[in-house]
Scaffold this motif. Structure first.
Motif, PDB file in Angstrom:
ATOM      1  N   ILE B  83       0.835  -1.207   0.000  1.00  0.00           N
ATOM      2  CA  ILE B  83       0.000   0.000   0.000  1.00  0.00           C
ATOM      3  C   ILE B  83       0.866   1.252   0.000  1.00  0.00           C
ATOM      4  O   ILE B  83       0.659   2.175  -0.769  1.00  0.00           O
ATOM      5  CB  ILE B  83      -0.944   0.002   1.222  1.00  0.00           C
ATOM      6  CG1 ILE B  83      -2.003  -1.094   1.074  1.00  0.00           C
ATOM      7  CG2 ILE B  83      -1.629   1.352   1.358  1.00  0.00           C
ATOM      8  CD1 ILE B  83      -2.892  -1.249   2.281  1.00  0.00           C
ATOM      9  N   TRP B  84       1.898   1.236   0.876  1.00  0.00           N
ATOM     10  CA  TRP B  84       2.657   2.478   1.037  1.00  0.00           C
ATOM     11  C   TRP B  84       3.793   2.609   0.041  1.00  0.00           C
ATOM     12  O   TRP B  84       4.186   3.727  -0.302  1.00  0.00           O
ATOM     13  CB  TRP B  84       3.211   2.586   2.468  1.00  0.00           C
ATOM     14  CG  TRP B  84       2.129   2.846   3.459  1.00  0.00           C
ATOM     15  CD1 TRP B  84       1.662   1.979   4.392  1.00  0.00           C
ATOM     16  CD2 TRP B  84       1.348   4.035   3.603  1.00  0.00           C
ATOM     17  NE1 TRP B  84       0.637   2.546   5.108  1.00  0.00           N
ATOM     18  CE2 TRP B  84       0.431   3.809   4.648  1.00  0.00           C
ATOM     19  CE3 TRP B  84       1.337   5.267   2.948  1.00  0.00           C
ATOM     20  CZ2 TRP B  84      -0.485   4.763   5.052  1.00  0.00           C
ATOM     21  CZ3 TRP B  84       0.420   6.213   3.355  1.00  0.00           C
ATOM     22  CH2 TRP B  84      -0.467   5.968   4.394  1.00  0.00           C
ATOM     23  N   LEU B  85       4.377   1.488  -0.409  1.00  0.00           N
ATOM     24  CA  LEU B  85       5.507   1.572  -1.347  1.00  0.00           C
ATOM     25  C   LEU B  85       5.191   0.757  -2.596  1.00  0.00           C
ATOM     26  O   LEU B  85       5.764  -0.298  -2.833  1.00  0.00           O
ATOM     27  CB  LEU B  85       6.789   1.034  -0.701  1.00  0.00           C
ATOM     28  CG  LEU B  85       7.190   1.657   0.628  1.00  0.00           C
ATOM     29  CD1 LEU B  85       8.206   0.794   1.331  1.00  0.00           C
ATOM     30  CD2 LEU B  85       7.758   3.049   0.392  1.00  0.00           C
ATOM     31  N   PRO B  86       4.246   1.235  -3.398  1.00  0.00           N
ATOM     32  CA  PRO B  86       3.839   0.426  -4.552  1.00  0.00           C
ATOM     33  C   PRO B  86       4.941   0.273  -5.591  1.00  0.00           C
ATOM     34  O   PRO B  86       4.919  -0.684  -6.364  1.00  0.00           O
ATOM     35  CB  PRO B  86       2.640   1.196  -5.124  1.00  0.00           C
ATOM     36  CG  PRO B  86       2.682   2.532  -4.520  1.00  0.00           C
ATOM     37  CD  PRO B  86       3.525   2.503  -3.307  1.00  0.00           C
ATOM     38  N   GLU B  87       5.911   1.200  -5.615  1.00  0.00           N
ATOM     39  CA  GLU B  87       6.956   1.087  -6.642  1.00  0.00           C
ATOM     40  C   GLU B  87       7.916  -0.054  -6.325  1.00  0.00           C
ATOM     41  O   GLU B  87       8.255  -0.851  -7.195  1.00  0.00           O
ATOM     42  CB  GLU B  87       7.753   2.392  -6.761  1.00  0.00           C
ATOM     43  CG  GLU B  87       7.036   3.482  -7.544  1.00  0.00           C
ATOM     44  CD  GLU B  87       6.159   4.306  -6.633  1.00  0.00           C
ATOM     45  OE1 GLU B  87       6.443   4.326  -5.420  1.00  0.00           O
ATOM     46  OE2 GLU B  87       5.182   4.910  -7.129  1.00  0.00           O
TER      47      GLU B  87
ATOM     48  N   ALA C  24      -7.680   2.286   4.229  1.00  0.00           N
ATOM     49  CA  ALA C  24      -8.506   3.226   3.472  1.00  0.00           C
ATOM     50  C   ALA C  24      -7.735   3.780   2.279  1.00  0.00           C
ATOM     51  O   ALA C  24      -8.286   3.951   1.191  1.00  0.00           O
ATOM     52  CB  ALA C  24      -8.971   4.350   4.383  1.00  0.00           C
ATOM     53  N   ILE C  25      -6.410   4.052   2.491  1.00  0.00           N
ATOM     54  CA  ILE C  25      -5.588   4.539   1.370  1.00  0.00           C
ATOM     55  C   ILE C  25      -5.495   3.453   0.305  1.00  0.00           C
ATOM     56  O   ILE C  25      -5.608   3.708  -0.896  1.00  0.00           O
ATOM     57  CB  ILE C  25      -4.170   4.897   1.866  1.00  0.00           C
ATOM     58  CG1 ILE C  25      -4.255   5.970   2.942  1.00  0.00           C
ATOM     59  CG2 ILE C  25      -3.297   5.339   0.707  1.00  0.00           C
ATOM     60  CD1 ILE C  25      -4.164   7.356   2.496  1.00  0.00           C
ATOM     61  N   GLY C  26      -5.306   2.200   0.768  1.00  0.00           N
ATOM     62  CA  GLY C  26      -5.214   1.092  -0.173  1.00  0.00           C
ATOM     63  C   GLY C  26      -6.482   0.937  -0.983  1.00  0.00           C
ATOM     64  O   GLY C  26      -6.442   0.552  -2.143  1.00  0.00           O
ATOM     65  N   LEU C  27      -7.594   1.267  -0.347  1.00  0.00           N
ATOM     66  CA  LEU C  27      -8.877   1.201  -1.049  1.00  0.00           C
ATOM     67  C   LEU C  27      -8.874   2.129  -2.267  1.00  0.00           C
ATOM     68  O   LEU C  27      -9.614   1.907  -3.219  1.00  0.00           O
ATOM     69  CB  LEU C  27      -9.985   1.607  -0.077  1.00  0.00           C
ATOM     70  CG  LEU C  27     -11.354   0.977  -0.207  1.00  0.00           C
ATOM     71  CD1 LEU C  27     -11.254  -0.521  -0.158  1.00  0.00           C
ATOM     72  CD2 LEU C  27     -12.258   1.469   0.889  1.00  0.00           C
ATOM     73  N   PHE C  28      -8.037   3.191  -2.215  1.00  0.00           N
ATOM     74  CA  PHE C  28      -7.966   4.097  -3.363  1.00  0.00           C
ATOM     75  C   PHE C  28      -6.787   3.798  -4.266  1.00  0.00           C
ATOM     76  O   PHE C  28      -6.834   4.094  -5.456  1.00  0.00           O
ATOM     77  CB  PHE C  28      -7.865   5.548  -2.868  1.00  0.00           C
ATOM     78  CG  PHE C  28      -9.157   6.063  -2.349  1.00  0.00           C
ATOM     79  CD1 PHE C  28     -10.073   6.658  -3.200  1.00  0.00           C
ATOM     80  CD2 PHE C  28      -9.488   5.915  -1.021  1.00  0.00           C
ATOM     81  CE1 PHE C  28     -11.285   7.096  -2.728  1.00  0.00           C
ATOM     82  CE2 PHE C  28     -10.701   6.356  -0.543  1.00  0.00           C
ATOM     83  CZ  PHE C  28     -11.597   6.956  -1.395  1.00  0.00           C
ATOM     84  N   ARG C  29      -5.706   3.212  -3.708  1.00  0.00           N
ATOM     85  CA  ARG C  29      -4.516   3.028  -4.528  1.00  0.00           C
ATOM     86  C   ARG C  29      -4.575   1.784  -5.381  1.00  0.00           C
ATOM     87  O   ARG C  29      -3.972   1.732  -6.445  1.00  0.00           O
ATOM     88  CB  ARG C  29      -3.292   2.930  -3.615  1.00  0.00           C
ATOM     89  CG  ARG C  29      -2.720   4.273  -3.297  1.00  0.00           C
ATOM     90  CD  ARG C  29      -1.274   4.149  -2.915  1.00  0.00           C
ATOM     91  NE  ARG C  29      -0.777   5.465  -2.542  1.00  0.00           N
ATOM     92  CZ  ARG C  29       0.412   5.661  -2.014  1.00  0.00           C
ATOM     93  NH1 ARG C  29       1.199   4.646  -1.779  1.00  0.00           N
ATOM     94  NH2 ARG C  29       0.798   6.875  -1.721  1.00  0.00           N
ATOM     95  N   PHE C  30      -5.248   0.749  -4.902  1.00  0.00           N
ATOM     96  CA  PHE C  30      -5.209  -0.516  -5.631  1.00  0.00           C
ATOM     97  C   PHE C  30      -6.065  -0.422  -6.891  1.00  0.00           C
ATOM     98  O   PHE C  30      -7.088   0.254  -6.916  1.00  0.00           O
ATOM     99  CB  PHE C  30      -5.666  -1.655  -4.729  1.00  0.00           C
ATOM    100  CG  PHE C  30      -4.600  -2.100  -3.784  1.00  0.00           C
ATOM    101  CD1 PHE C  30      -3.315  -1.600  -3.875  1.00  0.00           C
ATOM    102  CD2 PHE C  30      -4.863  -3.025  -2.788  1.00  0.00           C
ATOM    103  CE1 PHE C  30      -2.330  -1.999  -3.006  1.00  0.00           C
ATOM    104  CE2 PHE C  30      -3.885  -3.429  -1.912  1.00  0.00           C
ATOM    105  CZ  PHE C  30      -2.618  -2.921  -2.013  1.00  0.00           C
ATOM    106  N   PRO C  31      -5.640  -1.158  -7.941  1.00  0.00           N
ATOM    107  CA  PRO C  31      -6.232  -0.906  -9.262  1.00  0.00           C
ATOM    108  C   PRO C  31      -7.623  -1.461  -9.495  1.00  0.00           C
ATOM    109  O   PRO C  31      -8.383  -0.865 -10.235  1.00  0.00           O
ATOM    110  CB  PRO C  31      -5.234  -1.558 -10.216  1.00  0.00           C
ATOM    111  CG  PRO C  31      -4.525  -2.569  -9.403  1.00  0.00           C
ATOM    112  CD  PRO C  31      -4.472  -2.042  -8.028  1.00  0.00           C
ATOM    113  N   ASP C  32      -7.962  -2.616  -8.930  1.00  0.00           N
ATOM    114  CA  ASP C  32      -9.292  -3.133  -9.264  1.00  0.00           C
ATOM    115  C   ASP C  32      -9.971  -3.732  -8.045  1.00  0.00           C
ATOM    116  O   ASP C  32      -9.394  -3.795  -6.960  1.00  0.00           O
ATOM    117  CB  ASP C  32      -9.210  -4.148 -10.413  1.00  0.00           C
ATOM    118  CG  ASP C  32      -8.754  -5.499  -9.934  1.00  0.00           C
ATOM    119  OD1 ASP C  32      -7.908  -5.516  -9.029  1.00  0.00           O
ATOM    120  OD2 ASP C  32      -9.211  -6.527 -10.446  1.00  0.00           O
ATOM    121  N   PHE C  33     -11.187  -4.183  -8.226  1.00  0.00           N
ATOM    122  CA  PHE C  33     -12.006  -4.638  -7.098  1.00  0.00           C
ATOM    123  C   PHE C  33     -11.328  -5.738  -6.298  1.00  0.00           C
ATOM    124  O   PHE C  33     -11.298  -5.696  -5.072  1.00  0.00           O
ATOM    125  CB  PHE C  33     -13.353  -5.130  -7.630  1.00  0.00           C
ATOM    126  CG  PHE C  33     -14.109  -5.962  -6.642  1.00  0.00           C
ATOM    127  CD1 PHE C  33     -14.716  -5.375  -5.550  1.00  0.00           C
ATOM    128  CD2 PHE C  33     -14.184  -7.336  -6.786  1.00  0.00           C
ATOM    129  CE1 PHE C  33     -15.400  -6.138  -4.637  1.00  0.00           C
ATOM    130  CE2 PHE C  33     -14.869  -8.106  -5.870  1.00  0.00           C
ATOM    131  CZ  PHE C  33     -15.471  -7.496  -4.797  1.00  0.00           C
TER     132      PHE C  33
END
Lengths: 100, 161, 110
Positions: B83-87, C24-33
């Motif tokens: 989550i925090w370091l996607p790269e 919650a951030i991951g809920l926005f960063r991840f690409p699909d359902f």
């Protein structure tokens, strides 16, 4: 200590707000259900924290009931949605066949 | 019959713990009524469920839960990194069908639930002796395929066979 | 002792809140359902455990603690079931997941 509790309560509220945003934005039914499910679990935490913050532990009963209602609600909505959506109807992002 | 006895005991304990009123006759009678109602529904739903066998599962649970909690913490750290370091830590979603060695319904449910509880892997479908797993990371599905969790659940299941 | 317990409880609360916000951030960063489900899984498991743990430390040995532990138990038992139902329904109704390229074959053959 009350300060930490207060901060945690506010933070849980922020998380709930983010989940709600996802529920409004979310492309497709399942994203919305997922976000609402997360909103529900965070509500349970919020009620518990708020009960401690205001020294009224009776709130925990409500939190306990809310856990179960949240679960049953998600299953019920899902059952409804599953019957409603046709298989070939585009549910969410329609062309996600590309690789990651 | 043994099922109903154990269920009555469990429900009564649960009611007493939740209400916190131990000496008010009116409330206690309400409690008795609700326990009886629950018993009736449970009896209607599951007449043949081997509940007394499931009771013998309980002594093995704390150890399994501790191990599961450790797994959950490790898996959480894995997902947090993504989550925090996607790269630096890219995602590698994988779907794979794995065999499972449990025989009873309870064992299969426990295994699938344990898979879903650890973030990073979700059980998609359970058919016969196979479980389809969707993993956020290829490594976590590989770990699952090595069968550590499967072995532990099977060991737990041996108590009820 | 009191201070130590309060300190540990505060740390657990902060950790839980951090995990929740990450989810919650991951809920926005991840690409699909399908990937977002894992982000929600983070908040459902360890975040709840940390916050409830922090509250348990403050409550001490009372009926309140029992209720808190029941909340944790219900959450840990019901959230996998809800997640499983959700992902199964999504898969059955034909929502395609993003996959690594070499795993497309596995998906097709299964």
């Amino acid at each position: 200590m009350n300060l930490v509790l207060f901060a945690a309560t506010v933070a849980v509220l922020v998380i709930m707000a983010l989940a709600l945003v996802r529920a409004f934005v979310g492309p497709g039914v399942y994203d919305r259900i997922l976000a609402v499910n997360m909103f529900g679990t965070k509500t349970v935490l919020f009620i518990a924290l708020y009960g401690f913050l205001t020294d009224r532990p009776e709130f925990l009963d409500i939190a306990l009931v809310y856990t179960l209602i949240n679960f049953i609600g998600v299953i019920a909505v899902l059952n409804f949605v599953k019957d409603t959506i046709e298989k070939d109807q585009p549910t969410a992002e329609p062309s996600t066949e590309e690789e990651l | 019959m043994l099922y109903l006895v154990f269920l009555t005991f469990g429900l009564a304990t649960f009611w007493l713990l939740m209400s916190g009123f131990w000496d008010n006759p009116l409330l206690l009678s309400f409690g008795v009524i609700s326990v009886l109602l629950c018993l009736f529904f449970a009896w209607k739903i599951e007449k043949k469920y081997p509940f007394h066998k499931a009771i013998s599962l309980l002594p093995g649970l704390p150890l399994f839960w501790m191990w599961l909690f450790k797994e959950v913490v490790v898996a959480n750290i894995d997902v947090l990194k993504r989550i925090w370091l996607p790269e630096e830590f890219p995602l590698s979603p994988t779907i794979r069908t794995l065999p499972m060695s449990q025989k009873t319904r309870l064992g299969k449910t426990t295994y699938a639930n344990a898979i879903t509880l650890t973030p990073g892997t979700i059980s998609m479908d359970v058919k016969g002796n196979e479980v389809t797993v969707y993993g956020l990371l290829k490594e976590s599905v590989d770990d699952l395929e090595k069968g550590e969790m499967d072995k532990r659940v099977s060991k737990l299941e041996k108590r009820i066979l | 002792m009191e201070i130590l317990i309060n300190f540990i409880s505060a740390i657990l609360l902060v950790l839980g809140v951090f995990l929740g916000i990450s989810g919650a951030i991951g809920l926005f960063r991840f690409p699909d359902f399908y990937t977002r489900m894992h982000a929600a899984g983070v908040t459902d498991t360890l975040c709840t455990a940390c916050i409830i743990g922090g509250l348990v430390l403050q409550a001490g040995f009372t009926l309140i603690t029992v209720k808190l532990i029941f909340i944790l138990l219900f959450t840990w038992y019901s959230s996998p079931a809800a997640g499983h139902a959700l992902i199964k329904a999504a898969h059955k109704t034909g929502l395609r997941p993003l996959l690594r390229k070499d795993s497309e074959q596995e998906e097709k053959s299964s």
